[in-house]
Enzyme design. Structure first.
Site, PDB file in Angstrom:
ATOM      1  N   LYS A   1     -10.038  -5.738  -5.227  1.00 39.38           N
ATOM      2  CA  LYS A   1     -10.565  -4.494  -5.797  1.00 39.38           C
ATOM      3  C   LYS A   1      -9.478  -3.710  -6.505  1.00 39.38           C
ATOM      4  O   LYS A   1      -9.673  -3.204  -7.592  1.00 39.38           O
ATOM      5  CB  LYS A   1     -11.198  -3.656  -4.694  1.00 39.38           C
ATOM      6  CG  LYS A   1     -12.696  -3.693  -4.758  1.00 39.38           C
ATOM      7  CD  LYS A   1     -13.302  -3.230  -3.461  1.00 39.38           C
ATOM      8  CE  LYS A   1     -13.501  -4.392  -2.514  1.00 39.38           C
ATOM      9  NZ  LYS A   1     -13.651  -4.019  -1.119  1.00 39.38           N
TER      10      LYS A   1
ATOM     11  N   LYS B   1      -4.364 -12.767  -7.128  1.00 39.78           N
ATOM     12  CA  LYS B   1      -5.635 -12.853  -6.394  1.00 39.78           C
ATOM     13  C   LYS B   1      -6.694 -11.902  -6.936  1.00 39.78           C
ATOM     14  O   LYS B   1      -6.380 -10.905  -7.579  1.00 39.78           O
ATOM     15  CB  LYS B   1      -5.398 -12.606  -4.911  1.00 39.78           C
ATOM     16  CG  LYS B   1      -5.232 -11.163  -4.516  1.00 39.78           C
ATOM     17  CD  LYS B   1      -5.518 -10.993  -3.021  1.00 39.78           C
ATOM     18  CE  LYS B   1      -5.744  -9.530  -2.696  1.00 39.78           C
ATOM     19  NZ  LYS B   1      -6.272  -9.271  -1.381  1.00 39.78           N
TER      20      LYS B   1
ATOM     21  N   LYS C   1       0.826  -1.216   0.000  1.00 41.79           N
ATOM     22  CA  LYS C   1       0.000   0.000   0.000  1.00 41.79           C
ATOM     23  C   LYS C   1       0.854   1.257   0.000  1.00 41.79           C
ATOM     24  O   LYS C   1       0.477   2.273  -0.581  1.00 41.79           O
ATOM     25  CB  LYS C   1      -0.960  -0.023   1.188  1.00 41.79           C
ATOM     26  CG  LYS C   1      -2.085  -1.021   0.951  1.00 41.79           C
ATOM     27  CD  LYS C   1      -2.988  -1.150   2.150  1.00 41.79           C
ATOM     28  CE  LYS C   1      -4.122  -2.134   1.860  1.00 41.79           C
ATOM     29  NZ  LYS C   1      -4.700  -2.670   3.083  1.00 41.79           N
TER      30      LYS C   1
END
Ligand code: ADP
Ligand code: TRP
Length: 355
Positions: A223, A220, A113
């Site tokens: 979003k 995976k 992130k």
């Protein structure tokens, strides 16, 4: 007999997708009859990456409706919104005093992130950690890596420990966070010489933790990967997404290993419960008779079998504001009761005793 305490949550960052369903939500529903279940919407965690207030509120409501539409029963399980429990942020401050910046910086999710916040590509083998740390420290104030992102695992640990939960149904991607939670629990207990926090474990009915793959051949479904099949996708759009899934050029010789994108599709088919069909497609791959058009059609229908009843209920639930309000009010009350009791113990143990 006292039931095991279960706690899990999903961040309010948009509609739920198949990764959330198979990694988490499906187990929430399956566990509610046999355990002391507590499921929440992690809106404080969502703030670390989605600070838009209008979107945040809409998303909390949407996830609440999807929880209920999927079959979580507020009479059996406590359903609450994280920010309705002020004991959580208070304990988060206290637990942070026992958490190292270094261990937080080494967390995979933080690295991913932080890279995104800085606008640099995904992590790769042999990355130079020192250069990365320098970038974080030297970031301009408008491209900053926010401190909430760094302390995300502390907040998640508090969600779990404040309820003294022992079972945490989550997907595979959350296992590192659970490992940190156990470490923080042990550290707190041993620093103060108490036995306050149990060590929580992931739970998937005895099976390994789930990782739902993307249909684009990659790792995976998520979003931020932009490859999601949502529970509320219309059938037409859903079929289109599945038909566009990446495959390979077909097996060239008998019994060759199944390529990753095709294995992903078959594994997903298996997750929907169609184990026989999945076995048939594996066999068809092995003898080179597999037809990807058929595989995709079967997969789309199997997924629709799961999502259609949920999608059918969501809009009615969303329209009933009074019901939603009642559910979260009752949930907050129950969640706060246990949270307040744990927080009082924590304050006492840490020496915040008052007069
Ligand atoms: P997202 O990954 O969409 O941002 P969250 O991070 O809030 O959603 O995840 C909520 C739950 O869904 C967690 O238990 C997580 O492990 C699970 N989950 C999300 N994506 C997947 C996936 N692709 N496979 C398995 N579980 C997943
Ligand atoms: N970090 C989790 C995720 O991204 C969401 C979450 C926050 C959570 N607090 C939790 C999950 C406590 C289980 C227990 O998926």
């Amino acid at each position: 007999m006292k039931k095991d305490i279960v706690l899990s949550g999903i961040r309010s960052t948009g509609n739920l997708h198949l990764g959330n369903y198979f990694g988490a939500l499906r187990n929430f529903v399956r566990m509610q009859d046999d355990y002391d279940c507590n499921f929440f919407i992690a809106d404080l965690h969502a703030l670390t990456t989605n600070p838009d207030p209008v979107q945040l509120h809409a998303s909390v409501k949407q996830i609440l409706a999807e929880y209920l539409a999927a079959g979580i029963d507020p009479e059996k399980a406590t359903i609450f919104v994280q920010s309705d429990v002020p004991e959580i942020p208070e304990m988060y401050l206290l637990l942070n005093m026992h958490v190292g910046i270094g261990e937080l910086m080494r967390t995979t999710s933080f690295k991913d992130k932080a890279r995104k916040a800085l606008g640099i590509g995904p992590a790769a083998e042999g990355d130079d950690d020192e250069a990365f740390e320098k970038q974080i420290i030297g970031a301009s104030t408008n491209k900053r890596v926010n401190a909430g992102l760094l302390t995300y695992p502390t907040l998640m640990a508090v969600d779990i420990l404040i309820q003294k939960a022992t079972l945490v149904p989550v997907g595979k991607d959350q296992e590192q966070h659970l490992e940190l939670t156990r470490r923080f629990a042990r550290r707190f207990n041993s620093f103060y010489g108490v036995d306050l926090f149990p060590e929580p474990q992931n739970f998937n009915f005895g099976a390994a933790a789930v990782k739902v793959p993307g249909l684009d051949g990659s790792g995976k479904m998520g979003k931020s990967e932009g490859n999601c099949i949502y529970l509320v996708d219309e059938p037409k759009a859903l079929r289109k997404k599945v038909m566009k899934a990446v495959t390979d050029e077909g097996p060239k010789e008998p019994n060759q290993p199944i390529s990753e994108p095709v294995a992903n599709l078959i594994n997903l088919l298996e997750l929907t419960g169609a184990a026989d069909l999945a076995a048939q497609y594996r066999a068809a791959y092995a003898d080179c008779t597999v037809r990807y058009g058929d595989l995709k059609k079967d997969l789309a229908e199997a997924i629709l079998g799961i999502t259609t009843p949920i999608r059918d209920r969501v809009n009615d639930i969303l329209a009933d504001e009074e019901y939603l309000r009642r559910v979260v009010r009752q949930g907050a009350e129950r969640a706060r009761e246990r949270a307040a009791a744990t927080l009082a113990e924590v304050r006492q143990v840490m020496g915040l005793r008052g007069f």
